[in-house]
Design an enzyme around this catalytic site. Structure first.
Site, PDB file in Angstrom:
ATOM      1  N   ASP A  64      29.680 -19.025 -34.215  1.00 10.73           N
ATOM      2  CA  ASP A  64      28.559 -18.127 -34.487  1.00 10.73           C
ATOM      3  C   ASP A  64      29.075 -16.699 -34.589  1.00 10.73           C
ATOM      4  O   ASP A  64      30.234 -16.432 -34.285  1.00 10.73           O
ATOM      5  CB  ASP A  64      27.446 -18.262 -33.443  1.00 10.73           C
ATOM      6  CG  ASP A  64      27.936 -18.132 -32.010  1.00 10.73           C
ATOM      7  OD1 ASP A  64      29.129 -17.838 -31.802  1.00 10.73           O
ATOM      8  OD2 ASP A  64      27.136 -18.326 -31.089  1.00 10.73           O
ATOM      9  N   PHE A  77      34.349 -14.379 -38.566  1.00 11.80           N
ATOM     10  CA  PHE A  77      35.571 -13.775 -38.023  1.00 11.80           C
ATOM     11  C   PHE A  77      35.840 -12.360 -38.529  1.00 11.80           C
ATOM     12  O   PHE A  77      36.794 -11.723 -38.084  1.00 11.80           O
ATOM     13  CB  PHE A  77      36.802 -14.654 -38.305  1.00 11.80           C
ATOM     14  CG  PHE A  77      36.728 -16.004 -37.661  1.00 11.80           C
ATOM     15  CD1 PHE A  77      36.878 -16.137 -36.285  1.00 11.80           C
ATOM     16  CD2 PHE A  77      36.497 -17.140 -38.415  1.00 11.80           C
ATOM     17  CE1 PHE A  77      36.796 -17.385 -35.683  1.00 11.80           C
ATOM     18  CE2 PHE A  77      36.421 -18.391 -37.822  1.00 11.80           C
ATOM     19  CZ  PHE A  77      36.571 -18.517 -36.451  1.00 11.80           C
ATOM     20  N   HIS A 198      39.946 -22.983 -31.475  1.00  6.29           N
ATOM     21  CA  HIS A 198      39.397 -21.671 -31.854  1.00  6.29           C
ATOM     22  C   HIS A 198      40.436 -20.580 -31.578  1.00  6.29           C
ATOM     23  O   HIS A 198      41.212 -20.684 -30.624  1.00  6.29           O
ATOM     24  CB  HIS A 198      38.123 -21.415 -31.042  1.00  6.29           C
ATOM     25  CG  HIS A 198      37.272 -20.320 -31.563  1.00  6.29           C
ATOM     26  ND1 HIS A 198      37.473 -19.002 -31.231  1.00  6.29           N
ATOM     27  CD2 HIS A 198      36.217 -20.340 -32.410  1.00  6.29           C
ATOM     28  CE1 HIS A 198      36.572 -18.255 -31.849  1.00  6.29           C
ATOM     29  NE2 HIS A 198      35.792 -19.035 -32.571  1.00  6.29           N
TER      30      HIS A 198
END
Length: 238
Positions: A64, A77, A198
């Site tokens: 998100d 990002f 991640h």
């Protein structure tokens, strides 16, 4: 009626009339009216405005948006090039340098422009599984309907005949691999799907670093006769 100014307008036109999206829209109207939500409402769909459906060569999928002031601009990002970069973006740039060497080119950035805008303009769809978030509350808009929308986007892209690259960073993103596989099987094509932890500091050293995502993506693009992505970015002048 939402307009993106490219082929997404036709491809996604019916999506915004579905019950789940109408409920999501009511939820968002309340959230933006009664609190602080990121990105600004006008920027929610910037990933689609910058990167058309047929132009998409690479999808980078995150979770998100950034949830602190001045960061989120509707591209996963990415943040304005003239602010301090969040740790996850710093780690992406470290991996980029390790993979391809040069990170910055000699073209000055537009003031306030998204730092990853050059990627988006070359066909890199910077997509999150949820497109909005409440200020200071990571994950606060998950389960409200965005996942249905972004799953449909992934399904449509994976159903194209021309191979492309899906880079799935984080567990939420990696969970979409089954959607890609189902759609590519139906379309009779084969995409390059790369999954990894991640890039946040909590997980980057568990397998994110060393993934060589950028050179691997270009290898596939060149193999199918597409122009590779110039992954270098414009350095801010401020």
């Amino acid at each position: 009626m939402l307009k993106f100014g490219n082929d997404w307008d036709e491809i996604l036109s019916g999506e915004f009339e579905k019950d789940y999206y109408l409920k999501l829209r009511e939820f968002l109207l309340s959230e933006y009216r009664n609190g602080t939500v990121y990105p600004p409402a006008d920027d929610i769909f910037n990933a689609f405005r910058y990167t058309g459906y047929e132009d998409t060569k690479v999808v980078i999928l995150g979770q998100d948006p950034y949830h602190e002031p001045g960061q989120a601009q509707g591209l996963a990002f990415s943040v304005p090039g003239d602010i301090k970069y969040p740790p996850s973006l710093v780690n992406i740039l470290k991996e980029l340098e390790s993979d391809i060497g040069a990170v910055w080119d000699d073209v000055p950035a537009e003031p306030g422009a998204p730092v990853l805008k050059p990627w988006a303009e070359q066909g890199v769809l910077l997509l999150n599984t949820s497109l909005t978030v409440r200020a200071h509350e990571a994950g606060s808009h998950r389960g409200k309907g965005w996942e249905i929308f972004t799953d449909r986007v992934i399904e449509l892209l994976a159903g194209r005949k021309r191979p492309m690259v899906f880079i799935l960073w984080g567990a939420n993103a990696a969970a979409k691999k089954s959607i890609i596989q189902k759609s590519e099987s139906a379309a009779g094509t084969r995409h390059l799907v790369i999954t990894a932890p991640h890039p946040s500091p909590l997980s980057a050293y568990r397998g994110f670093f060393g993934g060589r995502y950028f050179s691997r993506a270009n290898f596939l693009l060149e193999d199918i006769g597409d122009a590779p992505i110039d992954w270098r970015l414009h350095r801010t002048t401020t």
